[in-house]
Design a protein around this motif. Structure first.
Motif: not given
Length: 306
Positions: A86-99
């Motif tokens: 679970a993650i929250q809105p109003w934020q940025s997130y790092s993404i890796h290949t296949g996420d």
């Protein structure tokens, strides 16, 4: 360098800030229903303000990222999950290949926004990639169609950057009992004092007949002494009063001409608030000074463009 749609949900659309300069040809501008949430998503990534995003309506969205990047999520609460966490809105997130990113149904609000660092690479038509389904313009294939399972959206790969979140003080509270600011329109005087008083003192319900074109409300009927009106251009947020007296607030995909009298127009901030109100919610109206509304909008625009 691709974002692959696994499950698009009921209505996921590519949007930028809209297609302007073509309403004289009957072309609706389109653009994000909640411009505030859209602007914050690009701001979190240091993207240009007009970079395309995905507007996710009501949730049930699932996608996979095939290259590393950073994303931002704003808008409605849809129980977002990144790789099952679970993650929250109003934020940025790092993404890796296949996420993989998924959303459930909308719990609070209606529309969420997904932005990718560097923007989505979407072809433009008439100077914009904004999707207007009714006009068959914009979107991934420039034909106005919503996103479908299997669609692939390109974006520039990028190394992870410092993630950010919107300060709590700037995160709006979406609700089902909202108050909208109204700037009186040029036909305001066509309505008697009694009718204007009824309009501002009444509570209206958001009906199920709401979409990107307009929100139909139900409540105390408002009558105008003059119903004969030559069709004229319609502004974003205009409040039309048709013959049955039930207000219609015109939104991003509105028709460009209309012949109903208009009691006023809601402000930009109120548009974003209304766009996140689900059917069954209640609406009240308060009068707003034009110059005050303009000053507030300028401050907001300067903040995001700084």
């Amino acid at each position: 360098m691709t974002l692959r749609i696994i499950e698009p949900g009921p209505l996921s659309l590519i949007q930028d800030l809209g297609r302007y300069g073509h309403q004289h040809m009957g072309v609706s501008p389109g653009g994000p229903m909640d411009e505030q949430a859209f602007s914050w998503a690009n701001h979190l990534l240091d993207n240009p303000l007009n970079d395309p995003q995905i507007e996710i309506n009501l949730g049930s969205f699932h996608c996979e990222f095939l290259r590393p990047t950073t994303i931002a999520i704003t808008g409605a609460e849809m129980s977002a999950m990144l790789n099952g966490v679970a993650i929250q809105p109003w934020q940025s997130y790092s993404i890796h290949t296949g996420d993989q990113l998924s959303f459930k149904g909308a719990r609070i609000g209606v529309r969420a926004y997904l932005a990718v660092r560097g923007g989505l690479d979407i072809p433009e038509i008439l100077g914009s990639c904004a999707t207007v389904v009714r006009d068959q313009l914009g979107g991934l294939h420039r034909d106005g169609k919503q996103l479908s399972a299997g669609d692939c959206l390109h974006y520039p790969a990028s190394k992870p950057v410092l993630t950010r979140q919107v300060p709590d003080v700037f995160i709006p509270e979406y609700g089902q009992d909202i108050t909208l600011d109204v700037i009186p329109g040029c036909q305001y005087e066509w309505f008697s004092r009694q009718e204007r008083r009824r309009f501002f003192n009444s509570v209206y319900s958001v009906t199920a007949q709401t979409d990107r074109m307009g929100y139909r409300l139900s409540g105390a009927a408002i009558h105008c002494h003059q119903q004969s009106l030559i069709s004229e251009g319609i502004a974003l947020g205009a409040i039309q009063i048709p013959a049955d007296g039930q207000p219609i607030i015109l939104m991003r995909d509105r028709q460009t001409l209309g012949g109903y009298p208009k009691i006023g127009c809601i402000t930009a901030g109120s548009l974003s608030k209304l766009a996140q109100c689900q059917p069954g919610g209640t609406v009240r109206f308060v009068k707003k000074d034009l110059y005050e509304a303009e000053a507030e909008y300028r401050v907001e625009k300067q903040f995001f463009c700084a």
